[in-house]
Design an enzyme around this catalytic site. Structure first.
Site, PDB file in Angstrom:
ATOM      1  N   HIS A 122      -8.073  -4.051  -7.528  1.00 26.57           N
ATOM      2  CA  HIS A 122      -8.023  -2.917  -5.660  1.00 26.57           C
ATOM      3  C   HIS A 122      -8.785  -2.869  -5.055  1.00 26.57           C
ATOM      4  O   HIS A 122      -9.837  -2.051  -4.908  1.00 26.57           O
ATOM      5  CB  HIS A 122      -7.476  -1.594  -6.310  1.00 26.57           C
ATOM      6  N   TYR A 146     -18.107  12.973 -13.729  1.00 25.21           N
ATOM      7  CA  TYR A 146     -18.152  14.425 -15.266  1.00 25.21           C
ATOM      8  C   TYR A 146     -16.856  14.675 -15.048  1.00 25.21           C
ATOM      9  O   TYR A 146     -16.373  14.794 -16.246  1.00 25.21           O
ATOM     10  CB  TYR A 146     -18.216  15.609 -13.780  1.00 25.21           C
ATOM     11  N   ARG A 163       0.839  -1.203  -0.013  1.00 23.95           N
ATOM     12  CA  ARG A 163       0.209   0.107   0.008  1.00 23.95           C
ATOM     13  C   ARG A 163       0.925   1.006   0.041  1.00 23.95           C
ATOM     14  O   ARG A 163       0.503   2.034  -0.688  1.00 23.95           O
ATOM     15  CB  ARG A 163      -0.540  -0.052   1.378  1.00 23.95           C
TER      16      ARG A 163
END
Length: 740
Positions: free
Chosen positions: A84, A128, A38
């Site tokens: 993930h 968007y 990570r």
């Protein structure tokens, strides 16, 4: 069963273990997972798992630089669902950061839509915005379909993902990295890709090459000026730990009538412009930037901060120096090259080790891609050999195919073909039997044979392999090391300007009255109030010392423990309240009390003495302390205490003891020291020192009694040498044995 006994459980059963051991085992597993999966980047491709998975998912979606954009929500969904298993917000934030030109030196993602700005505003929602890969990301993935790297199963076993990317681009150093794991962290600034490629080429030629001859330091996407000394930069790169100071880029802009203003065009990396302006405005409001008149943000798509001086007589360099010291216009970026090496082991690496690891990775990628290509060529040549045999025996091949129920084994038996060759002949289209196709096959066979010979030579010579890697790096240098993207943005090699800035430049000069009570409460009131006027205190408290000062002054406090403490006048509690205990401002114990308090002035000298009559002269500068713990000046052992600290202005010293004996002697007999016990000023059979005073003999010795001042000019009865006993004081001397 004892709680600390551990047994192997039966299949599907349970086992008992100590809670501490169970917690330790699970926390260790969590820590290792955080470190390796990570938080820390891989030294080979410079990516954390989330970034690697993003690039791989976008590659699978065919979002190449020439392709169209796709919604970020689609990309994040693929990454989260296939590779993930974490929150969508963290994946989207990682995607956004790789697309921000002010955050990534070489963006790996090209965004379309609102991806945030340098003011700190967030990107628009993922539904968007759209994204695709950049040329840099394509270089990172180059060769991944050619067995260049290992793959592993995803978390659910349904897909496969790369362990590391081929990384034809030096991403770790070029884009930098930052992360916090369990018990360790990483912080790597971005660098210029052209300089990194030059350093890598030099390292191929000479393993002991001076890399800093090519790498001049970090190259931040927001520009700025690197002001770290060269020796500090070298040490940081050699050890893998250090830091780099970066300042904003500014220039003086002349205006009408001799006025001017400062224009800041580049700010330090990772400093949000809106918060920077807010910080400067806050300091202006608190009157901690007395040289600055106003700040304005005139930025458009480029940064433009306007700083107006309070007066045209202010030096621009001095103004900027005060801002560098007080605001984020100067920022220190830490260096901690803690990364996962090729064995997935976290460790701190030097610049040379990081570049070497990248080159070794590129060597492995070259070997694997070459082996993959050789296998493909061998397979194709085998097929082409079969085709040529078929053309030489075309009629017989056609007869076998038309008449035999199982033509494949017959072809293999008749012409000595392999299974692959026979299968390829059977799958051949009829139109491929024309004469022109035979010529094309012979041409392809010749070309592949030449390539096979070249690649076999490459595999047989390590020097040729490194020459090939050098050619690849040179191509990367030509592609990403020049132009608008590759041109260095952070200026280096500039030495810190020799600008002397008085600390008082950070404080607006105002008159104040400093008040210290008997119980140790200190405060400052605005203006110079009458020292003999009425001053209010808490019930049971009274005035100890009051003095006039200015906010730019330093106040010295001398205590019974022989220590001197320094207070900044502007930092004293203000207002009409009771103030604050001086013991909270400096480290003064409850057993110690304040002996004297005064404003520091250059050139002053003081007489310090203890209750046992020992003392010396000390310069005012030697009483200044930088820390809250103070500075030990007069050494005393309990029950002896420091008794006084008085100005040493004059040529004679008058000392009076608790035995009411007065002694006057020349000040030359008292040594000047910086620290110690001093010399005996007056000898006592009983008691100790009561008071002392330095005066000019020609003006006489003065003392205060009942609000009136009396002066004795004939001091011959009390004249003597230091350490004498003295005589009874003149008539009218205060019964309290104090001069004031």
């Amino acid at each position: 069963m004892p709680i600390d006994k551990t047994e192997s459980p039966p299949a599907g059963g349970e086992r008992e273990t100590r809670l501490a051991d169970a917690l330790s085992e699970r926390y260790l597993a969590y820590a290792l997972s955080t470190i390796t999966a990570r938080s820390l980047p891989d030294v080979r491709d410079g990516l954390k798992p989330v970034h690697r998975r993003l690039l791989w998912a976008m590659h699978q979606l065919r979002l190449d630089p020439e392709a169209g954009f796709k919604k970020c929500a689609r990309i994040v969904g693929d990454v989260m669902g296939k590779y993930h298993p974490h929150g969508d917000s963290s994946i989207y934030e990682a995607l956004v950061r790789q697309a921000q030109e002010f955050a990534a030196r070489y963006p790996l993602v090209e965004g379309q839509g609102n991806f945030g700005n340098i003011d700190g505003d967030n990107a628009a929602a993922m539904r968007y915005t759209e994204a695709r890969l950049t040329q840099v990301a394509q270089a990172m993935l180059d060769g991944i379909e050619e067995n260049a790297v290992d793959f592993r199963a995803t978390y659910d076993g349904e897909e496969r993902e790369p362990v590391v990317l081929p990384a034809a681009f030096p991403n770790l150093l070029a884009n930098g990295a930052a992360g916090i794991a369990v018990g360790m962290a990483t912080s790597i600034p971005p660098h210029n890709a052209g300089e990194l490629c030059d350093a890598a080429l030099a390292l191929i030629q000479d393993p002991k090459a001076d890399l800093l001859a090519h790498i001049r330091g970090p190259d931040f996407p927001t520009g700025g000026v690197l002001v770290e000394p060269p020796e500090a930069i070298r040490e940081a790169y050699e050890t893998g730990r250090g830091g780099f100071r970066v300042r904003a880029r500014w220039e003086r802009e002349a205006l009408k009538n001799g006025t001017w203003q400062i224009v800041v065009t580049e700010i330090p990396y990772q400093v949000q412009k809106a918060k920077l302006i807010e910080q400067i405005a806050q300091l202006l409001e608190e009157k901690k930037l007395p040289l600055l008149g106003d700040v304005r943000d005139e930025s458009t798509d480029v940064v433009r901060l306007v700083l107006e001086p309070k007066s045209r007589t202010v030096e621009p360099a001095v103004l900027m120096e005060t801002l560098f010291r007080a605001t984020a216009l100067e920022f220190r970026f830490p260096l901690n090259m803690n990364v996962l090496d090729a064995e997935r082991t976290p460790r701190v690496m030097s610049l040379r080790e990081v570049l070497r690891a990248w080159l070794d990775h590129r060597h492995i990628v070259l070997v694997r891609r070459t082996e993959h290509r050789l296998a493909a060529i061998a397979r194709r040549l085998e097929i082409l050999d079969g085709y040529l045999i078929a053309y030489l025996n075309l009629d017989e091949v056609i007869r076998i195919i038309r008449t035999e129920d199982e033509p494949k084994p017959e072809l293999m038996k008749a012409f000595g073909l392999t299974d692959l060759q026979a299968e390829s002949i059977l799958n051949m289209r009829l139109r491929s039997l024309r004469k022109l196709e035979e010529m094309e096959i012979r041409k392809e066979h010749k070309k592949l044979s030449a390539e096979q010979k070249r690649l076999q030579g490459l595999m047989g010579s390590e020097k040729k392999r490194w020459d090939a890697i050098a050619e690849e790096i040179a191509a990367t240098r030509a592609k990403f090391g020049d132009g608008a993207l590759g041109r260095r943005r952070t200026e280096t090699g500039r030495l810190l300007p020799a600008v002397l800035v008085d600390e008082t430049a950070f404080v607006e000069r105002e008159p104040i009255t400093v008040i210290l009570s008997e119980k140790g409460w200190i405060r400052a009131q605005k203006g110079h109030i009458p020292l003999d006027g009425e001053i209010r205190f808490k019930e049971g408290d009274s005035l100890l010392v009051a003095l006039h000062a200015e906010t730019t002054d330093r106040i010295v406090v001398f205590a019974t423990n022989g220590k001197a403490y320094t207070l900044k006048a502007d930092a004293l509690p203000r207002g009409r309240g009771d103030g604050q205990p001086v013991r909270l401002i400096v480290e003064l114990t409850n057993e110690d009390a304040v002996v004297a308090m005064f404003v520091h002035r250059d050139g002053q000298r003081f007489l310090v003495a203890a209750s046992d009559g020992k003392g010396f002269i000390v310069k005012g500068e030697d009483l200044l302390a930088e820390k809250r713990t103070g500075k030990q000046v007069l050494n005393v052992d309990p029950p002896t205490e420091a008794a006084l600290c008085v100005p040493a202005d004059g040529d004679s010293v008058a000392v009076i003891g608790e035995n009411r004996k007065l002694l006057v002697f020349p000040i030359e007999q008292v040594p000047e020291m910086t620290r110690g016990r001093g010399v005996q000023l007056q000898a006592y059979r009983d008691g100790g020192l009561s008071d002392a005073k330095v005066f000019t003999r020609a003006e006489g010795l003065s003392w205060t009694l009942g609000g009136r001042t009396r002066t004795e000019t004939d001091l011959r009865p009390w004249l003597g040498n230091r350490a004498g006993a003295g005589k009874a004081p003149p008539n009218g001397f205060p019964r309290g044995n104090r001069f004031e």
